[in-house]
Write a protein that holds these residues in place. Sequence first.
Motif, PDB file in Angstrom:
ATOM      1  N   SER A  60     -11.567 108.042   2.075  1.00  0.00           N
ATOM      2  CA  SER A  60     -11.592 107.346   0.863  1.00  0.00           C
ATOM      3  C   SER A  60     -11.308 105.913   1.177  1.00  0.00           C
ATOM      4  O   SER A  60     -11.346 104.775   0.713  1.00  0.00           O
ATOM      5  CB  SER A  60     -10.598 107.944  -0.010  1.00  0.00           C
ATOM      6  OG  SER A  60      -9.748 107.234  -0.954  1.00  0.00           O
ATOM      7  N   ASP A  64     -13.441 103.213  -0.073  1.00  0.00           N
ATOM      8  CA  ASP A  64     -13.032 102.987  -1.214  1.00  0.00           C
ATOM      9  C   ASP A  64     -13.594 103.829  -2.648  1.00  0.00           C
ATOM     10  O   ASP A  64     -13.526 103.319  -3.758  1.00  0.00           O
ATOM     11  CB  ASP A  64     -13.247 101.289  -1.618  1.00  0.00           C
ATOM     12  CG  ASP A  64     -12.158 100.872  -2.632  1.00  0.00           C
ATOM     13  OD1 ASP A  64     -10.860 101.072  -2.466  1.00  0.00           O
ATOM     14  OD2 ASP A  64     -12.469 100.158  -3.466  1.00  0.00           O
ATOM     15  N   VAL A  68     -13.457 111.515  -7.146  1.00  0.00           N
ATOM     16  CA  VAL A  68     -12.604 112.151  -8.230  1.00  0.00           C
ATOM     17  C   VAL A  68     -12.657 111.514  -9.553  1.00  0.00           C
ATOM     18  O   VAL A  68     -12.753 110.115  -9.663  1.00  0.00           O
ATOM     19  CB  VAL A  68     -11.129 111.831  -7.715  1.00  0.00           C
ATOM     20  CG1 VAL A  68     -10.078 111.963  -8.871  1.00  0.00           C
ATOM     21  CG2 VAL A  68     -10.670 112.790  -6.721  1.00  0.00           C
ATOM     22  N   GLU A 119      -5.037 105.217 -10.139  1.00  0.00           N
ATOM     23  CA  GLU A 119      -5.407 103.852  -9.611  1.00  0.00           C
ATOM     24  C   GLU A 119      -5.220 103.852  -8.153  1.00  0.00           C
ATOM     25  O   GLU A 119      -5.887 103.541  -7.199  1.00  0.00           O
ATOM     26  CB  GLU A 119      -4.433 102.828 -10.375  1.00  0.00           C
ATOM     27  CG  GLU A 119      -4.510 101.509  -9.398  1.00  0.00           C
ATOM     28  CD  GLU A 119      -3.674 100.487 -10.125  1.00  0.00           C
ATOM     29  OE1 GLU A 119      -3.145 100.619 -11.166  1.00  0.00           O
ATOM     30  OE2 GLU A 119      -3.601  99.510  -9.405  1.00  0.00           O
ATOM     31  N   ASP A 120      -4.053 104.416  -7.862  1.00  0.00           N
ATOM     32  CA  ASP A 120      -3.342 104.546  -6.463  1.00  0.00           C
ATOM     33  C   ASP A 120      -4.610 105.333  -5.617  1.00  0.00           C
ATOM     34  O   ASP A 120      -4.517 105.168  -4.574  1.00  0.00           O
ATOM     35  CB  ASP A 120      -1.925 104.942  -6.372  1.00  0.00           C
ATOM     36  CG  ASP A 120      -1.054 104.156  -7.024  1.00  0.00           C
ATOM     37  OD1 ASP A 120      -1.546 103.110  -7.372  1.00  0.00           O
ATOM     38  OD2 ASP A 120       0.108 104.640  -7.209  1.00  0.00           O
ATOM     39  N   ASN A 121      -4.897 106.194  -6.153  1.00  0.00           N
ATOM     40  CA  ASN A 121      -5.887 107.064  -5.420  1.00  0.00           C
ATOM     41  C   ASN A 121      -7.270 106.817  -5.490  1.00  0.00           C
ATOM     42  O   ASN A 121      -8.393 107.525  -5.190  1.00  0.00           O
ATOM     43  CB  ASN A 121      -5.691 108.560  -5.931  1.00  0.00           C
ATOM     44  CG  ASN A 121      -4.515 109.136  -5.332  1.00  0.00           C
ATOM     45  OD1 ASN A 121      -4.372 109.445  -4.265  1.00  0.00           O
ATOM     46  ND2 ASN A 121      -3.506 109.202  -6.248  1.00  0.00           N
ATOM     47  N   ARG A 122      -7.471 105.652  -6.311  1.00  0.00           N
ATOM     48  CA  ARG A 122      -8.979 104.895  -6.253  1.00  0.00           C
ATOM     49  C   ARG A 122      -9.818 105.954  -7.030  1.00  0.00           C
ATOM     50  O   ARG A 122     -10.855 106.271  -6.477  1.00  0.00           O
ATOM     51  CB  ARG A 122      -9.319 104.666  -4.955  1.00  0.00           C
ATOM     52  CG  ARG A 122      -8.617 103.771  -4.085  1.00  0.00           C
ATOM     53  CD  ARG A 122      -8.404 102.377  -4.723  1.00  0.00           C
ATOM     54  NE  ARG A 122      -7.738 101.369  -3.922  1.00  0.00           N
ATOM     55  CZ  ARG A 122      -6.528 101.448  -4.009  1.00  0.00           C
ATOM     56  NH1 ARG A 122      -5.717 101.915  -5.090  1.00  0.00           N
ATOM     57  NH2 ARG A 122      -5.756 100.407  -3.380  1.00  0.00           N
ATOM     58  N   GLN A 145      -8.503  99.583 -12.970  1.00  0.00           N
ATOM     59  CA  GLN A 145      -9.325 100.987 -12.681  1.00  0.00           C
ATOM     60  C   GLN A 145     -10.935 100.567 -12.590  1.00  0.00           C
ATOM     61  O   GLN A 145     -11.427  99.529 -13.025  1.00  0.00           O
ATOM     62  CB  GLN A 145      -9.249 101.900 -13.818  1.00  0.00           C
ATOM     63  CG  GLN A 145      -7.942 102.513 -14.270  1.00  0.00           C
ATOM     64  CD  GLN A 145      -7.105 102.981 -13.095  1.00  0.00           C
ATOM     65  OE1 GLN A 145      -5.863 103.454 -13.251  1.00  0.00           O
ATOM     66  NE2 GLN A 145      -7.988 103.572 -12.390  1.00  0.00           N
ATOM     67  N   LYS A 146     -11.537 101.439 -12.036  1.00  0.00           N
ATOM     68  CA  LYS A 146     -13.080 101.116 -11.731  1.00  0.00           C
ATOM     69  C   LYS A 146     -13.874 101.350 -12.890  1.00  0.00           C
ATOM     70  O   LYS A 146     -14.749 100.639 -13.116  1.00  0.00           O
ATOM     71  CB  LYS A 146     -13.382 101.919 -10.519  1.00  0.00           C
ATOM     72  CG  LYS A 146     -12.696 101.852  -9.387  1.00  0.00           C
ATOM     73  CD  LYS A 146     -13.548 102.697  -7.985  1.00  0.00           C
ATOM     74  CE  LYS A 146     -12.832 102.749  -6.818  1.00  0.00           C
ATOM     75  NZ  LYS A 146     -12.961 103.821  -6.233  1.00  0.00           N
TER      76      LYS A 146
ATOM     77  N   ASN B   5     -12.962  92.581  -8.897  1.00  0.00           N
ATOM     78  CA  ASN B   5     -11.885  93.604  -8.879  1.00  0.00           C
ATOM     79  C   ASN B   5     -11.951  94.427  -7.531  1.00  0.00           C
ATOM     80  O   ASN B   5     -11.002  95.123  -7.132  1.00  0.00           O
ATOM     81  CB  ASN B   5     -12.198  94.669 -10.004  1.00  0.00           C
ATOM     82  CG  ASN B   5     -11.168  95.017 -10.725  1.00  0.00           C
ATOM     83  OD1 ASN B   5      -9.890  94.674 -10.297  1.00  0.00           O
ATOM     84  ND2 ASN B   5     -11.196  95.853 -11.741  1.00  0.00           N
ATOM     85  N   PRO B  54       0.531 100.258  -3.547  1.00  0.00           N
ATOM     86  CA  PRO B  54      -0.075 100.873  -2.137  1.00  0.00           C
ATOM     87  C   PRO B  54      -1.147 101.642  -2.525  1.00  0.00           C
ATOM     88  O   PRO B  54      -1.331 102.484  -3.134  1.00  0.00           O
ATOM     89  CB  PRO B  54       1.388 101.726  -1.600  1.00  0.00           C
ATOM     90  CG  PRO B  54       2.332 101.734  -2.759  1.00  0.00           C
ATOM     91  CD  PRO B  54       1.925 100.850  -3.634  1.00  0.00           C
ATOM     92  N   ASN B  55      -2.005 101.786  -1.545  1.00  0.00           N
ATOM     93  CA  ASN B  55      -3.118 102.454  -1.423  1.00  0.00           C
ATOM     94  C   ASN B  55      -2.773 104.062  -0.770  1.00  0.00           C
ATOM     95  O   ASN B  55      -2.332 104.239   0.144  1.00  0.00           O
ATOM     96  CB  ASN B  55      -4.191 101.843  -0.355  1.00  0.00           C
ATOM     97  CG  ASN B  55      -5.581 102.809  -0.470  1.00  0.00           C
ATOM     98  OD1 ASN B  55      -5.598 103.973  -0.487  1.00  0.00           O
ATOM     99  ND2 ASN B  55      -6.587 101.930  -0.386  1.00  0.00           N
ATOM    100  N   ARG B  56      -2.853 105.004  -1.509  1.00  0.00           N
ATOM    101  CA  ARG B  56      -2.254 106.343  -1.454  1.00  0.00           C
ATOM    102  C   ARG B  56      -3.351 106.958  -0.136  1.00  0.00           C
ATOM    103  O   ARG B  56      -2.837 107.802   0.473  1.00  0.00           O
ATOM    104  CB  ARG B  56      -2.573 107.163  -2.762  1.00  0.00           C
ATOM    105  CG  ARG B  56      -1.767 106.996  -3.793  1.00  0.00           C
ATOM    106  CD  ARG B  56      -0.613 108.046  -3.412  1.00  0.00           C
ATOM    107  NE  ARG B  56       0.159 108.207  -4.679  1.00  0.00           N
ATOM    108  CZ  ARG B  56       1.083 109.247  -4.961  1.00  0.00           C
ATOM    109  NH1 ARG B  56       1.022 110.354  -3.970  1.00  0.00           N
ATOM    110  NH2 ARG B  56       1.712 109.365  -6.090  1.00  0.00           N
ATOM    111  N   ALA B  57      -4.472 106.606  -0.234  1.00  0.00           N
ATOM    112  CA  ALA B  57      -5.404 107.075   0.915  1.00  0.00           C
ATOM    113  C   ALA B  57      -4.771 106.568   2.127  1.00  0.00           C
ATOM    114  O   ALA B  57      -4.417 107.368   3.116  1.00  0.00           O
ATOM    115  CB  ALA B  57      -6.860 106.865   0.803  1.00  0.00           C
TER     116      ALA B  57
END
Lengths: 358, 358
Positions: A60, A64, A68, A119-122, A145-146, B5, B54-57
């Motif tokens: 991920s 990116d 999920v 968001e944090d987990n993309r 968000q995407k 984005n 922060p990016n969780r991944a």
Amino acid sequence: MVRRNQTRVTIIDVAREANVSPKTVSRVMRGDGYVSEQTRQKIQSVIKRLGYRPNRAAQSLVSDRSGVIGVVIPDINNPFFPEVVRAIEDTALERDYNVLLFSTEARLDRERAAYQFLEDNRADGIISYFPFLPDSELATILSRQKATILVDHVPFEAATGIIRVDFYDAAVQAVNALVAAGRRNLCYFSPTESYYTFTERIRGIEDATALANISILPEHFWACGGSIEDRFQVARAKLLENPDIDGMICFNDVTAIAAMEACDDLHIPIPEQVAIIGFDDIQLSGLSRISLTTLRVPKAEIGVKAVQMLFDHMDGVDSPREIIMKTELIQRRSSPPPQVGGQAMSPPKPVRRDIRSI
Amino acid sequence: MVRRNQTRVTIIDVAREANVSPKTVSRVMRGDGYVSEQTRQKIQSVIKRLGYRPNRAAQSLVSDRSGVIGVVIPDINNPFFPEVVRAIEDTALERDYNVLLFSTEARLDRERAAYQFLEDNRADGIISYFPFLPDSELATILSRQKATILVDHVPFEAATGIIRVDFYDAAVQAVNALVAAGRRNLCYFSPTESYYTFTERIRGIEDATALANISILPEHFWACGGSIEDRFQVARAKLLENPDIDGMICFNDVTAIAAMEACDDLHIPIPEQVAIIGFDDIQLSGLSRISLTTLRVPKAEIGVKAVQMLFDHMDGVDSPREIIMKTELIQRRSSPPPQVGGQAMSPPKPVRRDIRSI
DNA sequence: CTGTTAGCGCTTTCAT
DNA sequence: ATGAAAGCGCTAACAG
């Protein structure tokens, strides 16, 4: 038992063991690029032997994408939502997307936390069932968000798509059904929130009653907080105060069932003295002991369409930004059939009992 | 609207903007290490201004922790599970753990997929409500997870902890309640699966009936598949075949309600001709129109304890590896009260209506 | 068809 | 109290 679990098998381990480069292993894992049948097999056997599984965080991070889809609902205890969620899951899984479910319990902090997490987990997409956050905050959140599909929300610039149930029309149908059954003294029972999907019902009720030359007094719009217990208590008190009420429209089935409970408690016969209509048609409403007349919301269809909108967006396929769904009147015993010159009417719709249970 | 984005704000951006190193930003974000008040404030304002998250991944990749607890349940449409899940979520959120919910619909492939997802995403713990996978496969899967609590499962080496409801005792209570109400011709209605939590009930029933000098004929152990519709149909057919049945124990409340529906359909009066008892005490069972006698399972307590076991494990705190919970008989109108020399008995337990509804 | 290099965004030594 | 450098596990780009 030895605690050597911490270090897990990586793609490097597999590559070394199979005498190839990590990239080749990666190719085999994802089934893209060219790999000779021979090396593929060797790698696959090593993968199997070592029990290799790619680390999603790493994937991920570089891609990116998380695979999920997040689903945000207000209340997991209202059976309506699980019925929609099931359709979402099934549709998402067909394309190997996993569904992450968040129930906010109608609490803003939990709603924020859910979006934050996604968001944090993309998360690659979000389906949100009437978010409670104010539109301005929601716009900011969605812009990060995407892709987001909003269900039962007004058209919204920041959303990828909108799915709406026509509750204005549903409310009109509800009023008409009660009027056709000879009821004149209606009330509407709803939560206190004045959210879009709620006010649509009110608009429909006002228009339809006006057209039928009856009107619901302002004091016959009953509102109360979120718990079933609250609704039961309020319905009970209001029914006592207003013995003339002969028809009750409830903002959803769960609320309608609370109202039934109140009638039962007061020994008010349903539908002879008070007729009750809900919205949703949850499975429960079809039980013979409940037998609630209601406006069926196409739950599975909503779930499927929401995911498809997301997929279309991901695929860059053009699709309508807004879908509007209709409800269907399911006539059951909590309201009398229409009195067509004293005629009997169409038979009740069959109960659907397709839920599993373990 | 510009599509810029894709590139999100990173810790580097923040560091540059604040004229510090990434590490210092990291320290501020996580609140550890020493940072001068002045730099802290500057960094915080930059974080806010840039909307940094922060990016969780990335975090998860380096820390090998995800901040996620997975919950695997067999059926989201059975209201029992959402009631447990709510307690799990509340407890987990207290320590900032997010809950990922997976409903397997009792399908093995979906159960596997759930564990796989949680493993790949490095879930920090899992709570699994009677997994259906065979023990050998389950052992392999669990050995790859960091920590797993099994609910309603036999003691299991590969699990971090076990929580069990004493359904043997519950079944004994159910039989005794029916016997005390004067019933002699009992049947037991359950799913076909012969899973531990199911067989415990059967053991209890057999022992208790034997003790009461009655016995349930083998043909009075009714079993059927998973859907409510199936259960309704089977109950209906069996009730027709066996007009002598005067007491019915159902393996859970949802099944009991299906059985009620069958009785209603056949105009069999409950409890006069057939008494019905379930297990769980879902909210629904307390509705006056259902009023199901049942053995209440401590749902919230299970959820809380399961998470605590997980936390204890993470903290390296010793805690019991197995917790056993008792059920409580909730006497309602689907079964007659005990006939103590023709005496009236204790009043029905109050209905709990604390679910929200939106 | 396969390998090398670089880098995703973050944290963790180890310095300073 | 702060920074530099290395690396978590994976994949995209570019060679070969």
